[in-house]
Design an enzyme around this catalytic site. Structure first.
Site, PDB file in Angstrom:
ATOM      1  N   HIS B 325       0.835  -1.094   0.069  1.00  0.00           N
ATOM      2  CA  HIS B 325       0.147  -0.093  -0.140  1.00  0.00           C
ATOM      3  C   HIS B 325       0.870   1.260  -0.064  1.00  0.00           C
ATOM      4  O   HIS B 325       0.478   2.291  -0.454  1.00  0.00           O
ATOM      5  CB  HIS B 325      -0.945   0.133   1.102  1.00  0.00           C
ATOM      6  CG  HIS B 325      -2.273  -0.789   0.813  1.00  0.00           C
ATOM      7  ND1 HIS B 325      -2.019  -2.098   1.142  1.00  0.00           N
ATOM      8  CD2 HIS B 325      -3.441  -0.470   0.631  1.00  0.00           C
ATOM      9  CE1 HIS B 325      -3.247  -2.596   0.799  1.00  0.00           C
ATOM     10  NE2 HIS B 325      -4.316  -1.683   0.464  1.00  0.00           N
ATOM     11  N   GLY B 326       2.050   1.332   0.475  1.00  0.00           N
ATOM     12  CA  GLY B 326       2.974   2.420   0.523  1.00  0.00           C
ATOM     13  C   GLY B 326       4.187   2.011   0.968  1.00  0.00           C
ATOM     14  O   GLY B 326       4.564   1.311   1.911  1.00  0.00           O
TER      15      GLY B 326
END
Lengths: 361, 466
Positions: B325-326
């Protein structure tokens, strides 16, 4: 493809839906233009052009057109006050400046809003390098938000990138959006803009009363963060953001400048070209090739249309931090001073001469 | 080019019209689909096209080798292809994160100076299409799918514009056969597609953007001490904001694909009705959850391993899911929290409830436990996250106005819509499917005009950053 072919049925249905979308949007846009609602979105631009168009019946002595810098930098009530002192008679100034206005937008605004009984005696066109930039990043915004239905074919001439390409059909679809803004009352979310247009000739500052002083202070306070925002976000990226591919003097934007001036000459409207000061730090951030191209375009324009030109006081104002909201927009004190200079140095002498000529006749 | 822009409407009109004109001829139709998909992606930054082309070529060419080889050689080609894909993702998504951490370690250990950074911003959608190409390579290696017949079909599968930048993550097994044949020819799909696009945009622009601008962003931008109830309210809003944003995007993608006669998998199934975290991840971002299950969790041993190994597999899967996700430690902690939650629930948590009350409290507990994890997804630093966590204990703190009445109204609307029976949505979709063309046209114009009123809240789709 036969009529009974399922693929034909799908294509037909899809095309029918699209045709209805375009037709309904177009009809709504026509209705919106006919009912005078086209400028409803003007409130957020930030001049309340809708109120101006609905209420203003003229006569107007001076109209101001330009970008957001003009909205901040020229104060109609300040100009009227100064002219009253200089000429000994009242005048009426309106400021219709709008964010990102190029010569293209100025021409369309002038044609749509300043004709007939609203035709001014004098038009102050606030210019800067961006005004004549054929590749101005905000040109697509000009096309998308200012061009009317009738301007769509001609707007095709502005297409030079994807942004302008997608902007061209937007006037067709703008009607429903404008109607929604109107019906929901969203156009009236900043009543002070209407107040300025109704009582102080538009622009963003006013003068001559306690409410004006309060308004000026409140507006400046609300925009306090601009200085930091511009310093950190815009100035280091000024070239790529504002002048990614500066090109002036040959294209639809220049032709609209020509068209505006030719129409003004034809109608006997005196045009004054005005420049507003910017902080030296801003000027230094402008790519070096921009200024010569801009000056050459301006010289060419002035050669074809000998007009009074009120230059910027950038050098004189250098170091006057209190005159600037950020590196390019003026505070109310800066705006009052710029307006006073415009009045005394350029407009008052011109109007005095015009008054004298009228008397002579 | 964002879905919620006028540009996308024009793009869709033109793209669809030409596609339908070419529909009888397979090669021109696919070529057109690829051209508009690359155009769509290139509108962000043209050089991104090099990345997607590289990822496509890598999987396609190695696909040839994998298909022809057996045994260890087959495994080698698969490993090389997956490594190349991960390298691409690693450099462009995690490069600067890695450099930052190395720099920190060197500074602490050896008093070293700062390291240079890669001059690249995260290319949108790279996480999505990389996972898509990896799934193709691995499925091919496992002999679950045949090799793509040609580069055009494969490139279109990777780049198909509706799902290109934020999913759903499509599998070759379900999508390539659709490209091989004629697109579906059902006139009702037009109305159904329009319905999904409009409802998706409404979810995004009315609910997600408003919640983000009015409630979530101000709260997390200046993380200060708040009242506990207020903090919980903001976390609820944040959860619904992410859901409405991402499921709205998925709806638009599925609807747009439907117009082209292609089907994308469902990505959300009312996830906040879940009674356990396990159920939640079966209903939330389904295409990613199943991807992680099939290509990470099961190869690690899955649930068959038994005992502590299952727990470890779950934690590893969610840790990497968080990192997907990041590129940041807060994302890792978010993934870790969700992994731990699953492990704990599996061991000590209750099974599905039978009574209404039993179901209700499980749903409530699951929802709030997931909301807690969101603190790490939204917080800008661990310091901020800690401030928010501490706020959860501030029962006596006065309210600071994190919620205006409008924010509260929008959150209530989002909750109410989530609680709406599925059959209502199905009925509405069916009504759109059979509605006359003029009614659909009117619906598009009225919805578009209404949504434009929310343009002031516009923000990019949340999942683009992933």
């Amino acid at each position: 493809m036969s009529p009974g072919d399922p693929s034909t049925a799908v294509t037909r249905r899809g095309l029918a839906v699209m045709a209805w979308v375009v037709l309904i949007s177009l009809l709504t846009s026509v209705l919106v233009e006919q009912r005078g609602l086209r400028w409803v979105q003007g409130v957020v631009w930030p001049s309340d052009l809708y109120t101006f168009q609905q209420v203003e019946r003229g006569p107007i002595d001076i109209a101001v057109l330009g970008s957001s810098r003009a909205a901040f930098g020229v104060v109609p009530t300040s100009l009227d006050r100064c002219l009253a002192q200089e000429l000994g008679r009242p005048t009426r100034t309106v400021n219709l400046a709008r964010a990102f206005t190029t010569a293209y937008a100025a021409d369309l605004l002038d044609e749509a809003l300043l004709s007939g009984p609203r035709q001014p005696k004098m038009l102050v066109l606030v210019i800067e390098a961006e005004t004549f930039d054929e590749h101005n990043p905000h040109l697509s915004n000009n096309v998308a938000t200012i061009a009317g239905l009738a301007d769509v074919p001609e707007a095709l001439g502005t297409v030079h990138d994807l942004g302008t390409l997608f902007a061209v059909p937007q006037p067709v679809a703008r009607g429903p959006e404008t109607l929604a803004l109107y019906l929901s009352g969203r156009w009236d979310t900043k009543p002070w803009l209407r107040w300025l247009m109704l009582h102080h000739g538009g622009g963003l500052f006013c003068t001559g009363s306690d409410p004006c002083r309060d308004h000026n202070k409140a507006l400046e306070a609300s925009l306090k963060s601009w200085w930091t925002t511009v310093a950190t976000n815009l100035l280091p990226q000024l070239g790529p953001q504002r002048f990614p591919d500066y090109q002036a003097g040959d294209g639809p934007v220049y032709r609209h400048a020509e068209r505006l001036l030719a129409r003004a000459e034809e109608q006997g409207v005196q045009v004054v070209l005005m420049e507003l000061p910017r902080m030296p730090v801003f000027e230094r951030g402008i790519p070096p090739q921009v200024e010569p191209a801009y000056r050459a375009t301006l010289a060419r324009l002035l050669e074809r249309h000998p007009l009074p030109h009120h230059p910027a006081s950038t050098e004189v104002w250098a170091g006057q931090r209190s005159f600037y909201l950020d590196a390019e927009h003026l505070t109310s004190s800066g705006a009052h001073r710029a307006t006073k200079e415009l009045c005394k140095q350029t407009i008052a002498p011109l109007m005095r001469a015009a008054d004298a000529a009228d008397l002579g006749e | 080019m964002l879905f919620n822009t006028f540009e996308f409407v024009v793009f869709l009109f033109v793209g669809w019209s030409v596609y339908r004109f070419l529909q009888r001829w397979r090669w021109p139709r696919l070529l057109w689909l690829l051209v508009i998909s690359y155009f769509f992606y290139g509108c962000w930054k043209p050089w991104y096209l090099l990345l997607i082309a590289a990822s496509t070529l890598n999987s396609y060419l190695f696909g040839f080798l994998i298909d022809r080889a057996e045994g260890r050689r087959r495994k080698l080609w698969m490993a090389l292809s997956v490594t190349a894909d991960l390298l691409l993702l690693g450099v462009f998504k995690y490069g600067n994160f890695l450099l930052g951490n190395i720099e920190l370690a060197l500074m602490m250990g050896f008093d070293a100076g700062p390291l240079p950074r890669l001059p690249t911003a995260l290319p949108v959608g790279i996480s999505f299409y990389t996972f898509q190409t990896i799934s193709y390579t691995v499925d091919l290696y496992w002999k679950r799918i045949p090799r793509a017949r040609n580069l055009l079909e494969f490139s279109t599968f990777v780049a198909f514009f509706p799902q290109l930048v934020a999913g759903p993550i499509v599998r070759a097994k379900t999508f390539l056969p659709q490209l091989e044949g004629q697109p579906e020819q059902d006139p009702k799909a037009i109305g159904a597609g329009v319905f999904l696009i409009l409802s998706g945009l409404a979810k995004k622009m009315v609910l997600a953007d408003t919640l983000y601008v009015l409630v979530v962003r101000p709260f997390f931008e200046h993380a200060t001490t708040h009242n506990a109830l207020e903090t919980i309210g903001v976390l609820w809003a944040a959860n619904f904001q992410v859901y409405c944003d991402f499921s709205g995007y998925s709806d638009v993608a599925i609807g747009a694909a439907l117009l082209f006669g292609l089907h994308l998998p469902r990505n959300f199934d009312r996830p906040f009705w879940s009674q356990t975290p396990m159920e939640h991840w079966r209903r939330w971002h389904i295409s990613l959850s199943t991807w992680l299950r099939d290509y990470l969790y099961i190869p690690l041993g899955g649930s068959k391993a038994g005992g502590g190994r299952v727990s470890l597999n779950l934690v590893i899967t969610f840790l990497l899911g968080g990192l997907w996700h990041g590129a940041g430690w807060t994302f890792v902690v978010w993934g870790f929290w969700n992994g731990l939650l699953l492990v704990a629930w599996r061991k000590w948590g209750p099974g599905p409830g039978k009574t209404l009350w039993g179901k209700a409290w499980r749903i409530f507990a699951t929802y709030n436990a997931l909301c807690f994890g969101l603190i790490f997804l939204h917080a800008r630093s661990f310091g901020d996250a800690w401030t928010v966590i501490l706020s959860l204990g501030n029962v006596l703190e006065p309210f600071q106005g994190a919620f205006g009445w409008f924010g509260l109204l929008v959150l209530s609307l989002a909750i109410a819509l989530h609680a709406t029976p599925q059959r209502w949505k199905a009925t509405l979709k069916q009504a759109f499917a059979i509605a006359p063309a003029w009614a659909l046209g009117l619906a598009v114009v009225i919805t578009g005009a209404t949504l434009s009123l929310f343009a002031g809240f516009a923000s990019p789709f949340f999942y683009f950053q992933f």
